[in-house]
Design a protein around this motif. Structure first.
Motif, PDB file in Angstrom:
ATOM      1  N   CYS A  41      21.205  32.631  26.015  1.00 44.10           N
ATOM      2  CA  CYS A  41      19.829  33.030  25.726  1.00 44.10           C
ATOM      3  C   CYS A  41      18.873  31.859  25.553  1.00 44.10           C
ATOM      4  CB  CYS A  41      19.782  33.895  24.475  1.00 44.10           C
ATOM      5  SG  CYS A  41      20.965  35.268  24.464  1.00 44.10           S
ATOM      6  N   SER A  42      19.377  30.767  24.993  1.00 45.57           N
ATOM      7  CA  SER A  42      18.505  29.645  24.640  1.00 45.57           C
ATOM      8  C   SER A  42      17.878  28.971  25.855  1.00 45.57           C
ATOM      9  CB  SER A  42      19.265  28.617  23.806  1.00 45.57           C
ATOM     10  OG  SER A  42      20.310  28.032  24.553  1.00 45.57           O
ATOM     11  N   ASP A  48      15.289  26.876  19.572  1.00 44.98           N
ATOM     12  CA  ASP A  48      14.625  27.152  18.292  1.00 44.98           C
ATOM     13  C   ASP A  48      14.026  28.559  18.245  1.00 44.98           C
ATOM     14  OD1 ASP A  48      12.569  26.869  20.100  1.00 44.98           O
ATOM     15  OD2 ASP A  48      11.529  25.302  18.990  1.00 44.98           O
ATOM     16  N   LEU A  49      14.337  29.387  19.239  1.00 43.08           N
ATOM     17  CA  LEU A  49      13.861  30.775  19.357  1.00 43.08           C
ATOM     18  C   LEU A  49      12.371  30.873  19.665  1.00 43.08           C
ATOM     19  CD1 LEU A  49      15.647  32.252  16.192  1.00 43.08           C
ATOM     20  CD2 LEU A  49      16.414  32.523  18.535  1.00 43.08           C
ATOM     21  N   GLY A  54      11.178  32.686  28.640  1.00 47.04           N
ATOM     22  CA  GLY A  54      11.292  33.980  27.969  1.00 47.04           C
ATOM     23  C   GLY A  54      10.425  33.980  26.722  1.00 47.04           C
ATOM     24  N   PRO A  55      10.187  35.147  26.149  1.00 50.21           N
ATOM     25  CA  PRO A  55       9.311  35.224  24.979  1.00 50.21           C
ATOM     26  C   PRO A  55       9.913  34.605  23.712  1.00 50.21           C
ATOM     27  CG  PRO A  55      10.173  37.398  25.536  1.00 50.21           C
ATOM     28  CD  PRO A  55      10.628  36.467  26.608  1.00 50.21           C
ATOM     29  N   GLY A  78      12.040  43.426  31.938  1.00 49.85           N
ATOM     30  CA  GLY A  78      11.177  42.487  32.660  1.00 49.85           C
ATOM     31  C   GLY A  78      12.017  41.548  33.504  1.00 49.85           C
ATOM     32  N   GLY A  79      11.851  40.245  33.306  1.00 52.08           N
ATOM     33  CA  GLY A  79      12.596  39.248  34.067  1.00 52.08           C
ATOM     34  C   GLY A  79      13.979  38.955  33.505  1.00 52.08           C
ATOM     35  N   MET A  80      14.307  39.556  32.368  1.00 50.98           N
ATOM     36  CA  MET A  80      15.616  39.317  31.752  1.00 50.98           C
ATOM     37  C   MET A  80      16.667  40.185  32.426  1.00 50.98           C
ATOM     38  SD  MET A  80      16.658  39.569  27.792  1.00 50.98           S
ATOM     39  CE  MET A  80      18.347  39.881  27.338  1.00 50.98           C
ATOM     40  N   PRO A  81      17.752  39.554  32.883  1.00 49.29           N
ATOM     41  CA  PRO A  81      18.793  40.335  33.558  1.00 49.29           C
ATOM     42  C   PRO A  81      19.583  41.197  32.586  1.00 49.29           C
ATOM     43  CG  PRO A  81      19.488  38.058  33.342  1.00 49.29           C
ATOM     44  CD  PRO A  81      18.065  38.127  32.857  1.00 49.29           C
TER      45      PRO A  81
END
Length: 101
Positions: A41-42, A48-49, A54-55, A78-81
């Motif tokens: 995810c990072s 640091d989130l 990504g948002p 959205g663009g996240m698989p």
């Protein structure tokens, strides 16, 4: 034709690298959600989130429930698989993110 195939393979490998490899567990029964986040995810949401491509997820728990976050992890948005994590791993990452308020 070969250049197009090479470009396609390079692009696909970049996406795979950004999304990370397989899940990781600290022990046979304990899932480390922060470690999982850092693996897959990072690359888009930042170590640091705070976001990137990504948002920002640093306060995602104030906007979404654990179940809503888990659904996005499993199904994408959205663009996240979809399918970055499933089952217990998705649940643990979602629980960890839901605490970010």
């Amino acid at each position: 034709m070969n250049k197009k195939l090479l470009a396609l393979l390079m692009g696909a490998s970049m996406v795979m690298a950004a999304c990370g490899g397989g899940g990781d567990k600290d022990s046979a029964s304990e899932v480390n959600p922060e470690k999982l986040y850092n693996q897959k995810c990072s690359g888009c949401h930042g170590g640091d989130l705070k976001g990137g491509t990504g948002p920002d997820l640093s306060k995602i728990g104030a906007a979404l429930s654990k179940d809503e976050i888990q659904k996005i992890i499993e199904e994408g948005k959205g663009g996240m698989p979809s399918g970055l994590y499933k089952g217990e791993e998705a649940s643990k990452v979602a629980e960890w993110l839901a605490e970010k308020k």
